[in-house]
Design an enzyme around this catalytic site. Structure first.
Site, PDB file in Angstrom:
ATOM      1  CB  ILE A 139      -0.956   0.026   1.208  1.00 36.17           C
ATOM      2  CG1 ILE A 139      -0.187  -0.105   2.518  1.00 36.17           C
ATOM      3  CG2 ILE A 139      -2.005  -1.065   1.081  1.00 36.17           C
ATOM      4  CD1 ILE A 139      -1.057   0.051   3.762  1.00 36.17           C
ATOM      5  N   GLY A 140       2.162   1.113  -0.090  1.00 35.68           N
ATOM      6  CA  GLY A 140       3.026   2.284  -0.138  1.00 35.68           C
ATOM      7  C   GLY A 140       4.464   1.890  -0.398  1.00 35.68           C
ATOM      8  N   GLY A 181       8.461   3.783  -0.688  1.00 38.79           N
ATOM      9  CA  GLY A 181       9.265   4.992  -0.585  1.00 38.79           C
ATOM     10  C   GLY A 181      10.728   4.653  -0.467  1.00 38.79           C
ATOM     11  N   GLY A 182      11.535   5.673  -0.117  1.00 38.14           N
ATOM     12  CA  GLY A 182      12.968   5.463  -0.032  1.00 38.14           C
ATOM     13  C   GLY A 182      13.350   4.459   1.036  1.00 38.14           C
ATOM     14  CG  PHE A 183      10.475   3.601   4.021  1.00 36.18           C
ATOM     15  CD1 PHE A 183       9.802   4.680   3.496  1.00 36.18           C
ATOM     16  CD2 PHE A 183       9.791   2.418   4.206  1.00 36.18           C
ATOM     17  CE1 PHE A 183       8.468   4.581   3.173  1.00 36.18           C
ATOM     18  CE2 PHE A 183       8.460   2.311   3.883  1.00 36.18           C
ATOM     19  CZ  PHE A 183       7.794   3.404   3.371  1.00 36.18           C
ATOM     20  N   GLY A 184      11.574   1.668   1.832  1.00 32.44           N
ATOM     21  CA  GLY A 184      11.137   0.319   1.508  1.00 32.44           C
ATOM     22  C   GLY A 184       9.648   0.311   1.210  1.00 32.44           C
ATOM     23  CB  VAL A 199       3.757   0.619   3.708  1.00 34.32           C
ATOM     24  CG1 VAL A 199       2.650   0.459   4.745  1.00 34.32           C
ATOM     25  CG2 VAL A 199       4.788   1.603   4.223  1.00 34.32           C
ATOM     26  CE  LYS A 236       8.068   3.223   8.494  1.00 33.99           C
ATOM     27  NZ  LYS A 236       8.155   4.691   8.642  1.00 33.99           N
ATOM     28  CG  ASP A 258       7.721  15.381   3.576  1.00 36.77           C
ATOM     29  OD1 ASP A 258       7.493  16.213   2.673  1.00 36.77           O
ATOM     30  OD2 ASP A 258       7.890  14.168   3.344  1.00 36.77           O
TER      31      ASP A 258
END
Length: 872
Positions: A528-529, A531-534, A536, A550, A646
């Site tokens: 469902i998401g 980003g730069g972290f990995g 979700v 996450k 942010d």
């Protein structure tokens, strides 16, 4: 305090409270069966999940319980301990109500009359040398209480507010009987409290109007009294989910002749939805005001007075609940508030704060005057002889008195309740006009408190983590006894002792097997998401509870840095309008956090780029208010102010009830110290939302969040991307484009077509004005988030007034014809950096700006941590 005046049904309030209540234990001690009393189900301690007790003790089953008991079925059992015993509750971190229920009994050779014991929660002593029978007898035999017709008390309930540390995830209640005696308990309640039910500051009694900081994060609080003034008692079943008991005030009032009861003639409403847990509406629907013969009252100089037995050598938080039920204009009722012969407020005007009749508000005061030997607290309201131009009447709807712990102690020495049937001459004089003596002492005390606070605050040093190696890392959570800590390595591979961070573990520890099961082995269809972290994933833990999982990418140094920041911040933060961290997993070098699942995704997804039903104008206002509350808490409610850095519509998430919560704290920074105005840091954020002042100077302040939030406001009203390179040059940047139309007074020309006139023009005009203020080029000229929140709540009030006007007219009257006598928006102080919106400030010109090059295409999807779509 809010000003939107939303009317909430008791059902809706209960739903809101249940959503926010992470823990709700109702334990019937001494049995393994469940008991239902009213609408509440009590579970036997022998069969309750997440509750353990040791030793087993002796279960007692009573054959008869007095019908005057609040919960007669619960009191038919008890558990007896002849040695030290513990009840352990597995709970989430945060503040909880702890209610201990005791019912006198005789069982086998145990007589409650001979029972003496103490109760602790960790190092905090709640009760010392308690004899339940004596406590009950003291209150029943109080001359004032009995003479006023107070009902016979047959059980004892003690209520506390306990803050469970992030590192413990459990609440342990310890019963310690005196030598040769025994302890017992009939029932225990442990219920999560709303985060901000207690203030971070309050008015200090006995000084000129001044706020005193009130840090209760590590303190215990005991509820001493809770009164429904001018009305009948309120049972736990009638208290909208928090299950509090409100007594009648007539049992504590000195003279009933000084005040008369009054009731509302129309519906009472809250100032803000978040005020719904402060007190139930029924408390605000009744009140006690001064007798109708005002001339006689003024001539005799008599106040309405209540007296209460309290423990000496403690500080007290006194909360007054007000709702103006009679007058409808500011200045028509102005009166004084007095606590223990000291002035709490010399000229209190309910309407000046509530802005409307039948609008509920409350005001908090801290009393530090209860020294040795002072065991009676006097609460008084009445006319002030120095006030002119008002009726000098007074009104009060509800009252709460809370005792604050001192040095891990809430246990006052057993004191017989003091009656006021035959007060001394000094006490009689105290019921007359109170003197404002002690102001100098109060000022000195405030100065001392502030000085100590500054020393403590400035003495704290925040450890700064050093970036670890990439790729790969060691788990952040390393066991060290009962604590969790993690250390990170410097880029050169050496361990820097100064980089060690202590991260308090918050929430449940999941195994990696738990996570795989919850996400169906990280099924791609559950993403469902990204980003730069990995990534979700949507997951499901036991009992069908949906969560957002996450999973950090070990190859991403950027992601790990944001991950560490989020762990550090979420270990300190808890608020209804911030996404909550449920737990974590630290196995197999995995970095996994588990959050509450936000069923309705991002705010952006409901504005454009999806097939979701459009949000109404009122829904958009409610969402903006919720997000503003979350940001305001970050800026002012946390131990040290936090700048989100942010703020955007993809980081405003909506739960199943469309309650807005701020998310994604990976870029957040702690605010400047007291002697600084900004934080110097490299510029980070999202294009289109980035503060130009921050971009130019690389100086981050809370006003940077305010700018970003202003962009969000325009995005909400226009429902289009903040950067769209496919549009004509002047329209690419939403902030510049919207400001162009706002400054022309024609924002409606670019409003979301889906709103199609279903809004009050007045509320839209004010909405544009506050958004314009937020986008001031110089940060010093922007309002604070608190001011933004106040304005948004006022805008919602305008919209609701227009809706009511339209409904009452039952015609096609235009929404612009809403009542002209609505309260004017307040002005800021002359020396305030942030100037609030005023009625005559509609066309202030603000220089247009370019935030920077766009990295978003027309169809690009913005980054969000917990929901789709992909990309940053």
């Amino acid at each position: 305090m809010g000003f939107n005046g939303v009317i909430l049904s008791s059902t809706f309030v209960s739903m809101l409270l249940m959503v926010s209540a992470a823990d709700n234990f109702l334990i019937d001690c001494g049995t393994n069966s469940s008991t239902v009393d009213g609408a509440r189900k009590w579970v036997g301690d022998s069969s309750a999940s997440n509750v353990t007790f040791s030793p087993v003790g002796i279960p007692a089953n009573l054959s008869k319980v007095d019908t005057n008991a609040t919960y007669p079925k619960v009191y038919t059992t008890a558990r007896i301990f002849t040695s030290v015993a513990n009840y352990t509750f597995k709970v989430s971190p945060g503040r909880h109500w702890l209610r201990l229920h005791f019912y006198p009994f005789s069982f086998m050779n145990f007589s409650v009359n001979s029972s003496v014991f103490s109760v602790n929660v960790g190092p905090l002593k709640l009760l010392s040398n308690l004899n339940v029978s004596n406590e009950i007898s003291n209150k029943n035999n109080n001359p004032q209480y009995s003479a006023s017709g107070g009902p016979k008390i047959v059980q004892l309930m003690k209520e506390y507010s306990i803050n469970v540390a992030n590192s413990s995830a459990q609440l342990v209640v310890t019963f310690t009987p005196e030598s040769g005696s025994f302890a017992f308990i009939s029932a225990i309640e442990v219920v999560s409290m709303p985060e901000d039910i207690f203030p971070t500051s309050s008015n200090l009694v006995g000084s000129s109007p001044k706020k005193s900081s009130l840090d209760l994060s590590s303190s215990g609080v005991e509820t001493m009294y809770r009164l429904n003034v001018g009305g009948s008692s309120v049972t736990p079943q009638d208290d909208s989910g928090l299950s509090r008991t409100w007594e009648e005030d007539k049992y504590y009032i000195y003279s009933l002749d000084a005040g008369s009861e009054t009731k509302n003639v129309s519906a009472v409403s809250y100032n803000s939805p978040n005020d719904s847990y402060i007190a139930p509406l029924v408390v605000y629907e009744t009140a006690r005001e001064m007798t109708s013969n005002l001339a006689q009252v003024v001539n005799q100089k008599i106040n309405i007075s209540w007296s209460f037995a309290v423990d000496p050598n403690f500080d007290y938080l006194v909360r007054f609940h007000f709702c103006e039920l009679v007058f409808d204009k500011v200045g028509m009722r102005v009166f004084g508030i007095y606590i223990n012969n000291q002035t709490a407020d010399p000229s209190f005007d309910v309407l000046s704060l509530a802005d409307a009749k039948n609008r509920a508000i409350y005001s908090d005061y801290t009393d530090t005057s209860m020294g040795a030997g002072v065991n009676t607290m006097w609460i008084q309201i009445g006319p002030n002889p120095s006030l002119t131009g008002s009726d000098n009447n007074a009104i009060l709807n509800g009252l709460e008195i809370f005792k604050l712990s001192r040095k891990d102690n809430l246990a006052g020495s057993p004191t017989k309740l003091q009656g006021a049937e035959n007060p001394s001459e000094a006490e009689q004089n105290s019921i007359l006009w109170p003197v404002i003596g002690g102001a100098i002492g109060g000022a000195v005390l405030i100065g001392a408190v502030i000085f100590v606070g500054l020393c403590l605050f400035c003495g704290k040093k925040k450890p700064t983590p050093v970036k670890p190696h990439s790729p790969g890392w060691l788990p952040l959570f390393l066991h060290a006894g009962s604590e969790s800590a993690y250390t990170t390595k410097a880029s050169k591979g050496t361990v820097n002792s100064g980089s060690t961070m202590v991260a308090v573990r918050r929430g449940r520890k999941f195994t990696f097997a738990d996570i795989k099961l919850a996400t169906n082995n990280f099924d791609e269809s559950r993403v469902i998401g990204i980003g730069g972290f990995g990534r979700v994933f949507k997951g499901e833990i036991e009992d069908g509870v949906s969560v957002a999982v996450k999973r950090a990418n070990p190859q991403s140094e950027q992601g790990l840095t944001e991950f560490e920041t989020e762990i550090e911040l979420l270990s300190k933060l808890r608020h209804r309008h911030l996404v909550s961290l449920i737990g974590f997993c630290e196995e197999q070098n995995e970095m996994i956090l588990v959050y509450e699942y936000m069923a309705n995704g991002t705010l952006r997804s409901h504005l454009f780029g999806s097939n979701l039903p459009p949000l109404s104008w009122k829904q958009r206002l409610d969402i903006c208010i919720g997000a503003a509350r979350g940001l305001h808490y970050l800026h002012t409610g946390a131990e040290i102010g936090i700048i989100h850095r942010d703020v955007k519509t993809t980081n405003i998430l909506l739960d199943e009830n469309f309650v807005a919560k701020m998310a994604d704290f990976g870029l957040s920074k702690t605010g400047p110290a007291l002697d600084h105005t900004h934080v110097s840091t490299a510029v980070k954020g999202s294009f289109g939302y980035l503060d130009p002042d921050y971009f130019r100077r690389q100086q981050l302040t809370e006003k940077s969040d305010v700018y970003s939030f202003g962009v969000v406001l325009f995005e909400v009203v226009c429902a289009r991307p903040v950067i769209n390179p496919t549009l004509p040059k002047e329209q690419i940047n939403l902030a510049e484009w919207a400001m162009h139309w706002q400054q022309k007074g024609m924002l409606e020309e670019i409003i979301d077509p889906k709103l199609a006139g279903a809004y009050s023009p007045g509320s839209l005009r004010k909405f544009g004005e506050i958004a314009e203020k937020c986008l001031a080029d110089d940060g010093k000229n922007r309002p604070s988030m608190g001011d933004v929140l106040w304005n948004l709540e006022y805008i919602l009030q305008l919209q609701e007034a227009a809706d009511r006007s339209l409904s009452l007219a039952n015609s096609s009257t235009q929404l612009s014809n809403f009542p002209s006598n609505l309260p004017h928006i307040r002005e800021s102080d002359e020396n305030s950096e942030s100037t609030l919106i005023r009625e005559d400030q509609q066309d202030q010109q603000i220089e247009a700006r370019s935030v920077g090059e766009s990295e978003e295409g027309a169809g690009a999807l913005e980054f969000s941590q917990l929901v789709k779509p992909m990309g940053r």
